[in-house]
Scaffold this active site. Structure first.
Site, PDB file in Angstrom:
ATOM      1  N   GLY A  18      39.034  35.198  37.324  1.00  0.00           N
ATOM      2  CA  GLY A  18      38.303  34.135  36.650  1.00  0.00           C
ATOM      3  C   GLY A  18      37.408  33.411  37.632  1.00  0.00           C
ATOM      4  N   LYS A  24      43.633  30.010  38.799  1.00  0.00           N
ATOM      5  CA  LYS A  24      44.139  31.325  39.222  1.00  0.00           C
ATOM      6  C   LYS A  24      45.340  31.194  40.147  1.00  0.00           C
ATOM      7  CE  LYS A  24      40.378  32.818  41.072  1.00  0.00           C
ATOM      8  NZ  LYS A  24      39.564  31.625  40.738  1.00  0.00           N
ATOM      9  N   ASP A  97      46.581  36.995  47.475  1.00  0.00           N
ATOM     10  CA  ASP A  97      45.759  35.866  47.043  1.00  0.00           C
ATOM     11  C   ASP A  97      44.307  36.085  47.484  1.00  0.00           C
ATOM     12  OD1 ASP A  97      45.336  33.235  46.020  1.00  0.00           O
ATOM     13  OD2 ASP A  97      45.605  32.347  48.011  1.00  0.00           O
ATOM     14  N   GLU A  98      43.367  35.690  46.653  1.00  0.00           N
ATOM     15  CA  GLU A  98      41.930  35.743  46.993  1.00  0.00           C
ATOM     16  C   GLU A  98      41.512  37.151  47.442  1.00  0.00           C
ATOM     17  OE1 GLU A  98      40.055  33.162  46.393  1.00  0.00           O
ATOM     18  OE2 GLU A  98      41.006  31.300  47.024  1.00  0.00           O
ATOM     19  N   VAL A  99      41.795  38.106  46.595  1.00  0.00           N
ATOM     20  CA  VAL A  99      41.595  39.520  46.975  1.00  0.00           C
ATOM     21  C   VAL A  99      40.133  39.831  47.325  1.00  0.00           C
ATOM     22  CG1 VAL A  99      41.220  40.439  44.620  1.00  0.00           C
ATOM     23  CG2 VAL A  99      42.306  41.875  46.369  1.00  0.00           C
ATOM     24  N   CYS A 154      33.856  23.849  31.402  1.00  0.00           N
ATOM     25  CA  CYS A 154      32.457  23.613  31.783  1.00  0.00           C
ATOM     26  C   CYS A 154      32.230  22.135  32.093  1.00  0.00           C
ATOM     27  CB  CYS A 154      31.531  24.075  30.662  1.00  0.00           C
ATOM     28  SG  CYS A 154      29.790  23.740  31.019  1.00  0.00           S
ATOM     29  N   CYS A 157      29.452  20.725  29.352  1.00  0.00           N
ATOM     30  CA  CYS A 157      29.692  20.574  27.908  1.00  0.00           C
ATOM     31  C   CYS A 157      31.165  20.605  27.511  1.00  0.00           C
ATOM     32  CB  CYS A 157      28.922  21.650  27.136  1.00  0.00           C
ATOM     33  SG  CYS A 157      29.670  23.284  27.293  1.00  0.00           S
ATOM     34  N   CYS A 192      29.903  27.091  31.537  1.00  0.00           N
ATOM     35  CA  CYS A 192      29.915  28.121  30.495  1.00  0.00           C
ATOM     36  C   CYS A 192      28.632  28.954  30.602  1.00  0.00           C
ATOM     37  CB  CYS A 192      30.048  27.483  29.115  1.00  0.00           C
ATOM     38  SG  CYS A 192      28.564  26.625  28.589  1.00  0.00           S
ATOM     39  N   CYS A 195      25.443  26.813  29.855  1.00  0.00           N
ATOM     40  CA  CYS A 195      25.048  25.774  30.820  1.00  0.00           C
ATOM     41  C   CYS A 195      24.793  26.333  32.224  1.00  0.00           C
ATOM     42  CB  CYS A 195      26.118  24.681  30.883  1.00  0.00           C
ATOM     43  SG  CYS A 195      26.370  23.826  29.304  1.00  0.00           S
TER      44      CYS A 195
HETATM   45 ZN   LIG Z   1      28.678  24.393  29.048  1.00  0.00          ZN
END
Ligand SMILES: [Zn+2]
Length: 200
Positions: A18, A24, A97-99, A154, A157, A192, A195
């Site tokens: 993500g 994460k 972690d943090e691959v 986001c 928004c 998002c 945005c």
């Molecule tokens: Zn947004």
């Protein structure tokens, strides 16, 4: 009657990915903590260039932490794993972690650990601020048995965010802005798709 050779069961590979601020690391630590409650031994590795928090712990933004080994090369992970008793491999879980910040050999390391019957839980950013796929996470999205893609919120928004906007002195960074800008206020915001402004 067909007979099946008794086969060494391979380890399962889970990926949590993500954007930044999607939780994460929190999810990564939650899953690994569950394993340790189930009396499984957890070995956690993180790349040395991730300097957030203390070197010997994986720490989420909300302050949760578990001890970890900091490695400069992915092959060092195998050295740690090989020190474990082979009989106990089914009781072992490897967390990475943090691959995306490991060298490209990390995929081979992950597959080799899986071959030994050890389950893996891996987390990583799926794309950089330019919207391009991060190395290692991109391959794991294909290779992993289970993939969880988390969303951030986001900043603009309040909807689900799957992008990271890099800001330099408050304005969206350009595609070729250097990664380290001396004297500039560099920050990241989850955004998002609507945005997020694709760096030009
Ligand atoms: Zn947004």
């Amino acid at each position: 009657m067909t007979t099946h050779e008794p086969k060494q069961r391979k380890g399962i590979i889970e990926l949590i990915c993500g954007p930044m601020f999607s939780g994460k690391t929190t999810e990564f630590l939650r899953r690994l903590r569950r394993k340790s409650f189930a009396n499984q031994k957890v070995l956690i590795f993180k790349p040395s260039l991730d300097t957030r928090g203390e070197q010997s712990k994986v720490m989420s933004h909300d302050g949760e932490e578990l001890p970890s080994f900091v490695v400069t090369e992915s092959s060092q992970i195998l050295d740690y794993v090989h020190k474990e008793d082979v009989e106990d491999h089914c009781r072992l879980v490897v967390g990475i972690d943090e691959v995306q910040f490991f060298d490209r050999n990390i995929m081979q390391v992950i597959l080799e650990i899986s071959e030994q019957g050890i389950n893996l839980i891996v987390d990583g950013l799926d794309k950089d601020f330019k919207g391009d796929a991060f190395q290692n996470t991109d391959q794991l999205l294909v290779e992993a048995d289970y993939v969880t893609k988390l969303q951030a919120v986001c900043t603009i928004c309040g909807r689900d965010a799957s992008f990271s906007q890099r800001l330099i002195n408050g304005a969206p960074a350009k595609k070729d802005d250097p990664i380290v800008l001396i004297g500039a206020q560099d920050s990241y915001q989850p955004r998002c798709r609507t945005c997020w402004i694709r760096p030009q």
